[in-house]
Design a protein around this motif. Structure first.
Motif, short mmCIF file in Angstrom:
data_model
loop_
_atom_site.label_atom_id
_atom_site.label_comp_id
_atom_site.label_asym_id
_atom_site.label_seq_id
_atom_site.Cartn_x
_atom_site.Cartn_y
_atom_site.Cartn_z
N GLY A 1 52.53 46.46 39.21
CA GLY A 1 51.59 45.46 38.91
C GLY A 1 50.70 45.10 39.90
O GLY A 1 50.18 43.91 40.19
N ILE A 2 50.42 45.68 40.97
CA ILE A 2 49.42 45.51 41.98
C ILE A 2 47.95 46.41 41.69
O ILE A 2 48.09 47.57 41.76
CB ILE A 2 50.11 45.68 43.62
N TYR A 3 47.10 45.57 41.91
CA TYR A 3 45.78 46.32 41.38
C TYR A 3 44.82 46.12 42.52
O TYR A 3 44.58 45.14 43.31
CB TYR A 3 45.01 45.48 40.09
N ASP A 4 43.94 47.10 42.67
CA ASP A 4 42.86 47.10 43.48
C ASP A 4 41.69 46.22 42.98
O ASP A 4 41.05 46.43 41.99
CB ASP A 4 42.25 48.32 43.84
N SER A 5 41.34 45.14 43.75
CA SER A 5 40.29 44.17 42.85
C SER A 5 39.03 44.69 42.96
O SER A 5 38.42 44.50 41.89
CB SER A 5 40.24 42.83 44.13
N LYS A 6 38.59 45.51 43.92
CA LYS A 6 37.12 45.96 43.60
C LYS A 6 37.32 46.92 42.60
O LYS A 6 36.16 47.10 41.71
CB LYS A 6 36.70 46.49 44.79
N PHE A 7 38.04 47.89 42.45
CA PHE A 7 38.24 49.05 41.52
C PHE A 7 38.34 48.40 39.96
O PHE A 7 37.50 48.81 39.00
CB PHE A 7 39.36 50.06 41.69
N ILE A 8 39.35 47.71 39.87
CA ILE A 8 39.26 46.67 38.51
C ILE A 8 37.97 45.98 38.16
O ILE A 8 37.56 46.03 36.89
CB ILE A 8 40.41 45.80 38.35
N ASN A 9 37.38 45.45 39.10
CA ASN A 9 35.99 44.59 38.82
C ASN A 9 34.92 45.58 38.26
O ASN A 9 34.40 45.32 37.25
CB ASN A 9 35.68 43.99 40.00
N ASN A 10 34.96 46.62 39.16
CA ASN A 10 33.78 47.71 38.79
C ASN A 10 34.14 48.24 37.59
O ASN A 10 33.31 48.63 36.69
CB ASN A 10 33.74 48.64 39.83
N SER A 11 35.40 48.73 37.22
CA SER A 11 35.60 49.46 36.11
C SER A 11 35.39 48.56 34.67
O SER A 11 34.76 49.07 33.89
CB SER A 11 37.10 49.83 36.19
N LEU A 12 35.77 47.46 34.74
CA LEU A 12 35.55 46.46 33.72
C LEU A 12 34.22 46.07 33.39
O LEU A 12 33.75 46.00 32.26
CB LEU A 12 36.74 45.31 33.69
N ARG A 13 33.42 45.81 34.56
CA ARG A 13 31.92 45.32 34.27
C ARG A 13 31.09 46.54 33.84
O ARG A 13 30.18 46.64 33.13
CB ARG A 13 31.52 45.04 35.67
N SER A 14 31.81 47.93 34.23
CA SER A 14 31.00 49.25 33.64
C SER A 14 31.53 49.17 32.15
O SER A 14 30.61 49.45 31.30
CB SER A 14 31.34 50.32 34.52
#
Length: 166
Positions: A148-161
């Protein structure tokens, strides 16, 4: 006039788009709410309208968490608690209504009073409003989805895309 307003509200509720990524708004519009429970520990709730899927509500809650973590320079975050639920409702409108009017005159002055009451209720349809809640804390640990530990920037970029959000 009241019947026309009820019909317009019903049409507005049954048409339109899914809730966009934005702060919680007026009435049935939905959006996110964020609360910092302690330093770098947040509760985010995303409430969708009847056109919003459960997946979208969950994704937008996760996106909001990643936004908050990036604002605080947290490279990763740990999801401590999460839940998804559906609030159910129904759209009911008056099919017919009756009006009673009383007109009273006193000298040169006339008073009018009108009471309008729905006399027959019509069920239009059931509505479902998804809600996703995530509690997360800033973490400097290496991202690991199984924990349950996520990369903040990766999640952000992935969902915005995924949702075409700038």
């Amino acid at each position: 006039m009241k019947k026309a307003a009820c019909v317009l509200i019903g049409v507005w509720l049954l048409s339109g788009c899914a809730t966009p990524y934005k702060p919680n708004g007026f009435a049935f519009n939905g959006g996110f709410d964020s609360l910092e429970l302690e330093p770098n520990y947040f509760r985010v709730v995303f409430k969708g309208n009847e056109k919003t899927s459960k997946e979208r509500a969950n994704d937008f809650a996760l996106l909001r968490v990643s936004d908050l973590m990036l604002e605080r320079n947290c490279s990763s975050f740990a999801v401590v608690k999460s839940s998804n639920d559906i609030k159910k409702g129904a759209l009911v409108l008056p099919a017919t209504q009756t009006s009673n009017s009383t007109i009273t005159s006193y000298g040169n002055t006339t008073f009018a009073q009108t009471n309008t009451t729905p006399s027959n209720i019509r069920f239009i349809g059931s509505l479902e409003f998804p809600r996703s809640t995530i509690e997360a804390r800033c973490s400097n640990e290496t991202p690991n989805i199984d924990r349950g530990i996520y990369d903040s920037k990766f999640i952000n970029n992935s969902l915005r895309s995924k949702y075409k959000i700038n």
